[in-house]
Write an enzyme that holds these catalytic residues in place. Sequence first.
Site, PDB file in Angstrom:
ATOM      1  N   LYS A 177       0.850  -1.188   0.000  1.00 57.56           N
ATOM      2  CA  LYS A 177       0.000   0.000   0.000  1.00 57.56           C
ATOM      3  C   LYS A 177       0.891   1.246   0.000  1.00 57.56           C
ATOM      4  CE  LYS A 177      -1.609   2.984   2.404  1.00 57.56           C
ATOM      5  NZ  LYS A 177      -1.612   4.243   1.551  1.00 57.56           N
ATOM      6  N   GLY A 230       6.881   5.162   7.973  1.00 61.13           N
ATOM      7  CA  GLY A 230       6.035   6.355   7.978  1.00 61.13           C
ATOM      8  C   GLY A 230       6.243   7.112   9.273  1.00 61.13           C
ATOM      9  N   THR A 232       5.771   8.388  13.204  1.00 65.96           N
ATOM     10  CA  THR A 232       5.727   7.688  14.492  1.00 65.96           C
ATOM     11  C   THR A 232       4.296   7.543  14.983  1.00 65.96           C
ATOM     12  OG1 THR A 232       7.968   8.340  15.061  1.00 65.96           O
ATOM     13  CG2 THR A 232       6.476   7.895  16.901  1.00 65.96           C
ATOM     14  N   THR A 234       1.521   7.193  13.258  1.00 59.54           N
ATOM     15  CA  THR A 234       0.868   6.085  12.533  1.00 59.54           C
ATOM     16  C   THR A 234       1.518   4.758  12.889  1.00 59.54           C
ATOM     17  OG1 THR A 234       0.395   7.632  10.743  1.00 59.54           O
ATOM     18  CG2 THR A 234       0.164   5.286  10.251  1.00 59.54           C
ATOM     19  N   GLU A 252       9.778   1.509  10.559  1.00 60.14           N
ATOM     20  CA  GLU A 252      10.817   2.496  10.270  1.00 60.14           C
ATOM     21  C   GLU A 252      10.135   3.853  10.317  1.00 60.14           C
ATOM     22  OE1 GLU A 252      13.092   4.234   7.031  1.00 60.14           O
ATOM     23  OE2 GLU A 252      12.753   5.053   9.013  1.00 60.14           O
ATOM     24  N   CYS A 286      13.793  10.917   6.305  1.00 53.69           N
ATOM     25  CA  CYS A 286      13.783  10.641   7.747  1.00 53.69           C
ATOM     26  C   CYS A 286      15.192  10.689   8.325  1.00 53.69           C
ATOM     27  CB  CYS A 286      13.173   9.278   7.999  1.00 53.69           C
ATOM     28  SG  CYS A 286      13.982   7.987   7.059  1.00 53.69           S
ATOM     29  N   GLU A 389       9.685  16.409  14.968  1.00 51.87           N
ATOM     30  CA  GLU A 389      10.060  16.230  13.567  1.00 51.87           C
ATOM     31  C   GLU A 389       9.286  17.204  12.687  1.00 51.87           C
ATOM     32  OE1 GLU A 389       8.897  12.604  11.433  1.00 51.87           O
ATOM     33  OE2 GLU A 389      10.998  12.371  10.880  1.00 51.87           O
TER      34      GLU A 389
HETATM   35  O1  TXE Z   1       3.048   9.478   7.212  1.00 51.52           O
HETATM   36  P1  TXE Z   1       2.001   8.396   7.579  1.00 51.52           P
HETATM   37  P2  TXE Z   1       2.823  10.723   6.332  1.00 51.52           P
HETATM   38  C1  TXE Z   1       6.901  11.439   9.092  1.00 51.52           C
HETATM   39  C2  TXE Z   1       7.014  12.915   8.794  1.00 51.52           C
HETATM   40  C3  TXE Z   1       5.657  13.262   8.258  1.00 51.52           C
HETATM   41  C4  TXE Z   1       4.766  12.347   9.081  1.00 51.52           C
HETATM   42  C5  TXE Z   1       3.478  12.081   8.393  1.00 51.52           C
HETATM   43  O2  TXE Z   1       7.221  13.614   9.999  1.00 51.52           O
HETATM   44  O3  TXE Z   1       5.312  14.612   8.507  1.00 51.52           O
HETATM   45  O4  TXE Z   1       5.498  11.143   9.198  1.00 51.52           O
HETATM   46  O5  TXE Z   1       3.772  11.724   7.031  1.00 51.52           O
HETATM   47  C6  TXE Z   1      -0.249   4.877   5.677  1.00 51.52           C
HETATM   48  N1  TXE Z   1      -2.770   2.182   9.249  1.00 51.52           N
HETATM   49  N2  TXE Z   1       7.429  10.592   8.031  1.00 51.52           N
HETATM   50  O6  TXE Z   1       1.452  11.280   6.393  1.00 51.52           O
HETATM   51  O7  TXE Z   1       0.674   8.953   7.911  1.00 51.52           O
HETATM   52  C7  TXE Z   1      -0.274   6.057   4.731  1.00 51.52           C
HETATM   53  O8  TXE Z   1      -1.351   5.924   3.816  1.00 51.52           O
HETATM   54  C8  TXE Z   1      -1.937   1.773   8.274  1.00 51.52           C
HETATM   55  C9  TXE Z   1       8.631   9.856   8.273  1.00 51.52           C
HETATM   56  O9  TXE Z   1       3.290  10.212   5.016  1.00 51.52           O
HETATM   57  O10 TXE Z   1       2.703   7.601   8.572  1.00 51.52           O
HETATM   58  C10 TXE Z   1       1.083   5.930   4.053  1.00 51.52           C
HETATM   59  O11 TXE Z   1       1.030   4.958   3.040  1.00 51.52           O
HETATM   60  N3  TXE Z   1      -1.351   2.602   7.386  1.00 51.52           N
HETATM   61  C11 TXE Z   1       8.761   8.708   7.318  1.00 51.52           C
HETATM   62  C12 TXE Z   1       1.961   5.449   5.192  1.00 51.52           C
HETATM   63  O12 TXE Z   1       1.080   4.900   6.169  1.00 51.52           O
HETATM   64  C13 TXE Z   1      -1.596   3.928   7.517  1.00 51.52           C
HETATM   65  C14 TXE Z   1       8.507   9.117   5.902  1.00 51.52           C
HETATM   66  C15 TXE Z   1       2.750   6.581   5.836  1.00 51.52           C
HETATM   67  O13 TXE Z   1       1.823   7.558   6.197  1.00 51.52           O
HETATM   68  C16 TXE Z   1      -2.450   4.437   8.514  1.00 51.52           C
HETATM   69  C17 TXE Z   1       7.256   9.809   5.807  1.00 51.52           C
HETATM   70  C18 TXE Z   1      -3.053   3.509   9.399  1.00 51.52           C
HETATM   71  N4  TXE Z   1      -3.884   3.909  10.369  1.00 51.52           N
HETATM   72  C19 TXE Z   1       6.752  10.551   6.857  1.00 51.52           C
HETATM   73  N5  TXE Z   1      -2.513   5.800   8.375  1.00 51.52           N
HETATM   74  C20 TXE Z   1      10.114   8.017   7.361  1.00 51.52           C
HETATM   75  N6  TXE Z   1      10.469   7.423   8.467  1.00 51.52           N
HETATM   76  O14 TXE Z   1      10.813   8.015   6.364  1.00 51.52           O
HETATM   77  C21 TXE Z   1      -1.696   6.108   7.343  1.00 51.52           C
HETATM   78  N7  TXE Z   1      -1.156   4.992   6.813  1.00 51.52           N
END
Ligand code: TXE
Length: 485
Positions: A177, A230, A232, A234, A252, A286, A389
């Site tokens: 996904k 993604g 923290t 989530t 991660e 990240c 962050e």
């Molecule tokens: O992350 P999300 P987002 C951090 C960064 C950013 C914040 C939010 O600070 O501002 O995370 O970014 C899916 N159950 N990083 O919105 O929401 C979502 O659809 C299962 C650090 O991108 O965590 C996407 O595919 N899945 C990071 C994925 O999770 C869910 C890089 C990441 O989305 C979900 C990006 C749920 N309940 C952002 N809700 C890194 N470590 O590199 C959302 N998703």
Amino acid sequence: MSDEPFQIRNFIDGQFIEPVGGKYLDNIEPATGKPYSQVPDSDARDVELAVSAAEKAFGDWSRTPAADRSRILLRIADLIERDLEKFARAESIDTGKPLSLARSLDIPRAASNFRFFATAILHTENEAHVTDGIAFNYTLRQPRGIAGLISPWNLPLYLLSWKIAPAIACGNTAIAKPSELTPMTAYLLCEVCREAGLPNGVLNIVHGTGPNVGAAVTAHPKIGTISFTGGTVTGRKVAETCAPMFKKVSLELGGKNPNIVFADADQDAAIAGSLRSSFANQGQVCLCGSRVFVERPAYKDFVERFVEKASQLRLGDPLEATTDQGAIVSKTQLDKVKFYVDLAQQEGGTIALGGAAPKPPNERCQSGYFFPPTVITDLPVSCRVNREEIFGPVITITPFDDEEEVIGYANDTDYGLASSVWTQNLNRAHRVAEKIHTGTVWVNCWLVRDLRVPFGGMKQSGVGREGGEEALRFFTEPKNVCIAT
Ligand code: TXE
């Protein structure tokens, strides 16, 4: 050319199909702020179709000889490289990152991820132990079943391939996904996988939002392995869902990474390296070093020279060859960046560079999401801007007086993903690296990646390690067979 926007499809059982509910989301181009395609707004029903396909494919795929799996993954890598320009352009339009960066980093790294794991599975070793005079033990490492792979928007193909490649190389089938913000290269990957001869159902990609699709993947009882990258916040939700179901989970997550520059460092190298670690991908990595600490004797000179160099970074249309800094991925993320820059000024910070939305780089990008490289000084070490962050082109620079003090600053965070240390004192490099609480410590470099090493974070930066042997162990189940002798 029809007026209808291009509609991405889900990829299930080797076919491109509409979402069961027939609903789509606009896919916005960050550089223009306008929709340029549509992505399926799938739900649990689409995940169910993908689970059926993955379940059906698992028997044959898990019994496919490693050499045959390897050959298909190597072919996928070759086809990604063949279509590099197409992938790079899609990645740049989808994310807002400069086309030059997608072409030089994201897409080549995705190909190398497939190539690395295609060959790694040909050289795995399984342990054996002789229990003297009693038994002979050997360890079977077997594929676990269906893997759920959830990836973010910042390095879409790079991070998605980092999960897909080891998962299927080990003989699992997968349901991926991608982020709903950046779906395009995942869609192109499906075309390449089909052309490479990947059997139907081995890889299934279901597009849609986190709550509708990500949560359904995480909660599905037949998906026993979850690899998530993604935020923290989530990541915590994913862990809460998986724990009572005893799923194997790799997380991660975010980071607030220290970048420590000692006065004895090669300042030219430290400044050049810090520019990259501060602003690469508009600071949306990240691993970016968003908290820069400089030893006091070098502090004034470093700030002056760093600000001068950062002011020369060319913010522009991501598709233009001269652009160094593209667009921020979404309006939401742009608002988050602006919030923290405003907060920094309330916390007593000085804006040494940037700090305000720039004029649009050209006519096409009038309504795009742009923010310039921003440098903030004079902030307290423990203020919110130094602890939370931001995930944008915003860094702080703070002086320090001695090694113990800066190690305390570096570790004073809820995160523990990565760090950089710039010094020419070898003893100090080893000493500081040992004391910093991060999963990766780069010395006199940044983002040097060897795919054989364990990769991941401590504390709220994640659980588990991906990469190399760790990834092969994560996506397989060790079974000990003990034969009485
Ligand atoms: O992350 P999300 P987002 C951090 C960064 C950013 C914040 C939010 O600070 O501002 O995370 O970014 C899916 N159950 N990083 O919105 O929401 C979502 O659809 C299962 C650090 O991108 O965590 C996407 O595919 N899945 C990071 C994925 O999770 C869910 C890089 C990441 O989305 C979900 C990006 C749920 N309940 C952002 N809700 C890194 N470590 O590199 C959302 N998703």
